[in-house]
Design a protein around this motif. Structure first.
Motif, PDB file in Angstrom:
ATOM      1  N   ILE A 360       0.835  -1.201   0.000  1.00 24.99           N
ATOM      2  CA  ILE A 360       0.000   0.000   0.000  1.00 24.99           C
ATOM      3  C   ILE A 360       0.872   1.254   0.000  1.00 24.99           C
ATOM      4  O   ILE A 360       0.610   2.224  -0.729  1.00 24.99           O
ATOM      5  CB  ILE A 360      -0.945   0.013   1.215  1.00 24.99           C
ATOM      6  N   LEU A 361       1.936   1.258   0.793  1.00 31.04           N
ATOM      7  CA  LEU A 361       2.819   2.424   0.850  1.00 31.04           C
ATOM      8  C   LEU A 361       3.557   2.635  -0.462  1.00 31.04           C
ATOM      9  O   LEU A 361       3.833   3.768  -0.861  1.00 31.04           O
ATOM     10  CB  LEU A 361       3.789   2.289   2.019  1.00 31.04           C
ATOM     11  N   ARG A 362       3.880   1.548  -1.160  1.00 26.17           N
ATOM     12  CA  ARG A 362       4.467   1.697  -2.498  1.00 26.17           C
ATOM     13  C   ARG A 362       3.447   2.289  -3.467  1.00 26.17           C
ATOM     14  O   ARG A 362       3.793   3.105  -4.335  1.00 26.17           O
ATOM     15  CB  ARG A 362       4.991   0.354  -3.007  1.00 26.17           C
ATOM     16  N   ALA A 363       2.183   1.896  -3.322  1.00 31.71           N
ATOM     17  CA  ALA A 363       1.132   2.475  -4.158  1.00 31.71           C
ATOM     18  C   ALA A 363       0.956   3.963  -3.862  1.00 31.71           C
ATOM     19  O   ALA A 363       0.703   4.762  -4.774  1.00 31.71           O
ATOM     20  CB  ALA A 363      -0.187   1.727  -3.942  1.00 31.71           C
ATOM     21  N   VAL A 364       1.088   4.332  -2.576  1.00 26.19           N
ATOM     22  CA  VAL A 364       1.011   5.749  -2.207  1.00 26.19           C
ATOM     23  C   VAL A 364       2.155   6.528  -2.864  1.00 26.19           C
ATOM     24  O   VAL A 364       1.959   7.630  -3.392  1.00 26.19           O
ATOM     25  CB  VAL A 364       1.054   5.914  -0.674  1.00 26.19           C
ATOM     26  N   ALA A 365       3.356   5.944  -2.836  1.00 28.07           N
ATOM     27  CA  ALA A 365       4.505   6.607  -3.451  1.00 28.07           C
ATOM     28  C   ALA A 365       4.296   6.773  -4.962  1.00 28.07           C
ATOM     29  O   ALA A 365       4.609   7.833  -5.526  1.00 28.07           O
ATOM     30  CB  ALA A 365       5.774   5.814  -3.170  1.00 28.07           C
ATOM     31  N   ASP A 366       3.749   5.741  -5.618  1.00 27.05           N
ATOM     32  CA  ASP A 366       3.467   5.851  -7.051  1.00 27.05           C
ATOM     33  C   ASP A 366       2.404   6.911  -7.308  1.00 27.05           C
ATOM     34  O   ASP A 366       2.473   7.650  -8.305  1.00 27.05           O
ATOM     35  CB  ASP A 366       2.996   4.503  -7.598  1.00 27.05           C
ATOM     36  N   HIS A 367       1.421   7.003  -6.425  1.00 25.34           N
ATOM     37  CA  HIS A 367       0.339   7.981  -6.571  1.00 25.34           C
ATOM     38  C   HIS A 367       0.875   9.404  -6.456  1.00 25.34           C
ATOM     39  O   HIS A 367       0.451  10.296  -7.200  1.00 25.34           O
ATOM     40  CB  HIS A 367      -0.714   7.716  -5.489  1.00 25.34           C
ATOM     41  N   ARG A 368       1.826   9.618  -5.551  1.00 23.54           N
ATOM     42  CA  ARG A 368       2.395  10.956  -5.354  1.00 23.54           C
ATOM     43  C   ARG A 368       3.279  11.367  -6.515  1.00 23.54           C
ATOM     44  O   ARG A 368       3.441  12.563  -6.783  1.00 23.54           O
ATOM     45  CB  ARG A 368       3.257  11.002  -4.079  1.00 23.54           C
ATOM     46  N   GLY A 369       3.891  10.415  -7.175  1.00 27.64           N
ATOM     47  CA  GLY A 369       4.843  10.750  -8.215  1.00 27.64           C
ATOM     48  C   GLY A 369       6.089  11.368  -7.613  1.00 27.64           C
ATOM     49  O   GLY A 369       6.661  10.828  -6.660  1.00 27.64           O
ATOM     50  N   ASP A 370       6.491  12.508  -8.118  1.00 29.37           N
ATOM     51  CA  ASP A 370       7.690  13.177  -7.633  1.00 29.37           C
ATOM     52  C   ASP A 370       7.435  14.062  -6.421  1.00 29.37           C
ATOM     53  O   ASP A 370       8.367  14.642  -5.869  1.00 29.37           O
ATOM     54  CB  ASP A 370       8.311  14.028  -8.756  1.00 29.37           C
ATOM     55  N   SER A 371       6.178  14.148  -6.002  1.00 32.10           N
ATOM     56  CA  SER A 371       5.861  14.999  -4.852  1.00 32.10           C
ATOM     57  C   SER A 371       6.409  14.381  -3.575  1.00 32.10           C
ATOM     58  O   SER A 371       6.304  13.163  -3.373  1.00 32.10           O
ATOM     59  CB  SER A 371       4.348  15.174  -4.718  1.00 32.10           C
ATOM     60  N   PRO A 372       6.996  15.175  -2.679  1.00 29.18           N
ATOM     61  CA  PRO A 372       7.525  14.626  -1.431  1.00 29.18           C
ATOM     62  C   PRO A 372       6.404  14.202  -0.490  1.00 29.18           C
ATOM     63  O   PRO A 372       5.267  14.687  -0.605  1.00 29.18           O
ATOM     64  CB  PRO A 372       8.323  15.800  -0.838  1.00 29.18           C
ATOM     65  N   LEU A 373       6.714  13.296   0.410  1.00 31.53           N
ATOM     66  CA  LEU A 373       5.753  12.866   1.418  1.00 31.53           C
ATOM     67  C   LEU A 373       5.476  14.029   2.361  1.00 31.53           C
ATOM     68  O   LEU A 373       6.388  14.544   3.015  1.00 31.53           O
ATOM     69  CB  LEU A 373       6.296  11.671   2.206  1.00 31.53           C
TER      70      LEU A 373
END
Length: 390
Positions: A360-373
């Motif tokens: 799920i966290l990898r999916a969140v990272a893909d969803h954000r793209g280049d945007s920082p957490l």
């Protein structure tokens, strides 16, 4: 059995920092092992880091693309036959009550390899895992091995506060993960199981850095204190609320989701006091479970909390997430909860609970793209199996 007993006795008698040395010597003597390595899963669940019993360093291996990683992910031995060299590499998960610690790799001469030997090694890995958990009271060796980078002080406090990263019992399986793993500050999770109940807590302390970590530490320990005093769920929230308010006087607060599962029936008592949210996947249907929003802990003096109830059924999957997950924004300004969360839950349907948070966290990272957490992100997955009929 005599060989297993010999290795187990050697482990029990070993100095805490010499467990790998003792295992290596015992496996060489009893099984003719040519090479023995122990690797621990790093905090970010990206690598398996070598535990060093002597000078010299072995490189980390990726958790998702290596023979060792296959053993860790599948939670079963992974055997590699190296016919040209006349040896067999056996990679075995080191896991205790569902908590995945790492992988033990043993190289055997081909003529000493047999399925019965693999069974022996599996048992030895269980004994090794127990001894590692005990040894961590007295040595930093195994905690240091888990680090692919230096932890911030806030992250150090949060990881030390956790009960583990996964747990398995007859009635349930669960797993959880924090991001950014090496710089987390306010999010935390906790659980405790008895013969009759499972209590799960998801917390999110406001603020940044060390202040958020201190706030979450206070709240989690206040909740544990109340739970261990045998108080009902709502009273646990009330006591923790009083502790946070007494310390901060309303200047800081902690969002918390408290749940108490009755293992025999699946009845769940819940107190929602803030931002952590929960989704349920039942069959192919994914829905958010909504409860009456109550005040976060420590916001006002004398807050009274009222529990609600719902029921889980065998086969249900519950996903708990902090606001750093469901408020994650894509480059097109779409929230992760709008469509991506449902897709991610469907895509992880065949994964065990321990692997779902990372996915799920990898999916969140893909969803954000280049945007920082923009905030801490916490995911906890609970699969409900139910208690078998007697």
């Amino acid at each position: 059995m005599k060989k297993i007993t010999s290795v187990e006795r050697a482990l029990r008698a070993a100095e805490p920092h010499l467990l790998l040395t003792v295992v290596r010597m015992a496996l060489i003597e009893e099984y003719g092992a040519e090479r023995v390595e122990l690797r621990m899963a790093d905090y970010g669940l990206k690598n398996l880091q070598a535990v060093l019993a002597s000078e010299g360093a072995d490189e980390a291996v990726p958790l998702h693309d290596s023979p060792e990683g296959r053993a860790f992910g599948a939670q079963e031995p992974h055997v590699v036959h190296r016919d040209a060299a006349g040896v067999v590499d056996v990679h075995l998960p080191v896991t205790i009550r569902g908590d995945r610690l790492g992988v033990l790799s043993v190289r055997l001469p081909a003529d000493r390899y047999a399925p019965a030997v693999v069974s022996d090694l599996e048992y030895i890995c269980q004994a090794l895992g127990h001894e590692i958990l005990v040894a961590e009271r007295d040595t930093d060796l195994y905690l240091m091995a888990r680090r692919a980078a230096r932890l911030t002080l806030a992250a150090e406090m949060q990881w030390q506060l956790l009960p583990g990263r996964s747990c398995t019992r007859t009635e349930f399986s669960l797993g959880a993960q924090l991001e950014p793993a090496y710089a987390i500050f306010g999010d935390n999770f906790d659980w405790s199981a008895s013969s009759e109940h499972l209590t799960v807590t998801v917390t999110n302390g406001m603020g940044q850095g060390i202040e958020a970590a201190l706030l979450s530490n206070l709240a989690v320990n206040a909740l544990r204190n109340a739970r261990r005093a045998g108080l009902p769920l709502a009273d646990q929230a009330i006591l923790a609320d009083q502790a946070v308010y007494a310390q901060y006087g309303g200047r800081a607060h902690v969002a918390v989701l408290l749940l108490r599962f009755e293992l025999a029936t699946g009845e769940v008592e819940v107190v929602e006091a803030g931002s952590p949210r929960v989704w349920r996947r039942r069959g192919r249907q994914v829905e958010e479970l909504t409860f009456d929003a109550q005040l976060p802990l420590g916001m006002f003096d004398g807050t009274v909390y009222v529990p609600e109830r719902f029921t889980v059924e065998p086969g249900d999957r519950l996903l708990f997430a902090s606001d750093g997950v469901y408020e994650s924004v894509s480059p097109t300004q779409e929230l992760f909860t709008e469509r991506a969360l449902a897709r991610a839950l469907a895509a992880t349907g065949l994964l065990p609970a321990a692997q779902v948070p990372g996915a799920i966290l990898r999916a969140v990272a893909d969803h954000r793209g280049d945007s920082p957490l923009g905030d801490d992100a916490l995911v906890l997955c609970l699969d409900w199996h139910g208690r078998p009929a007697t």
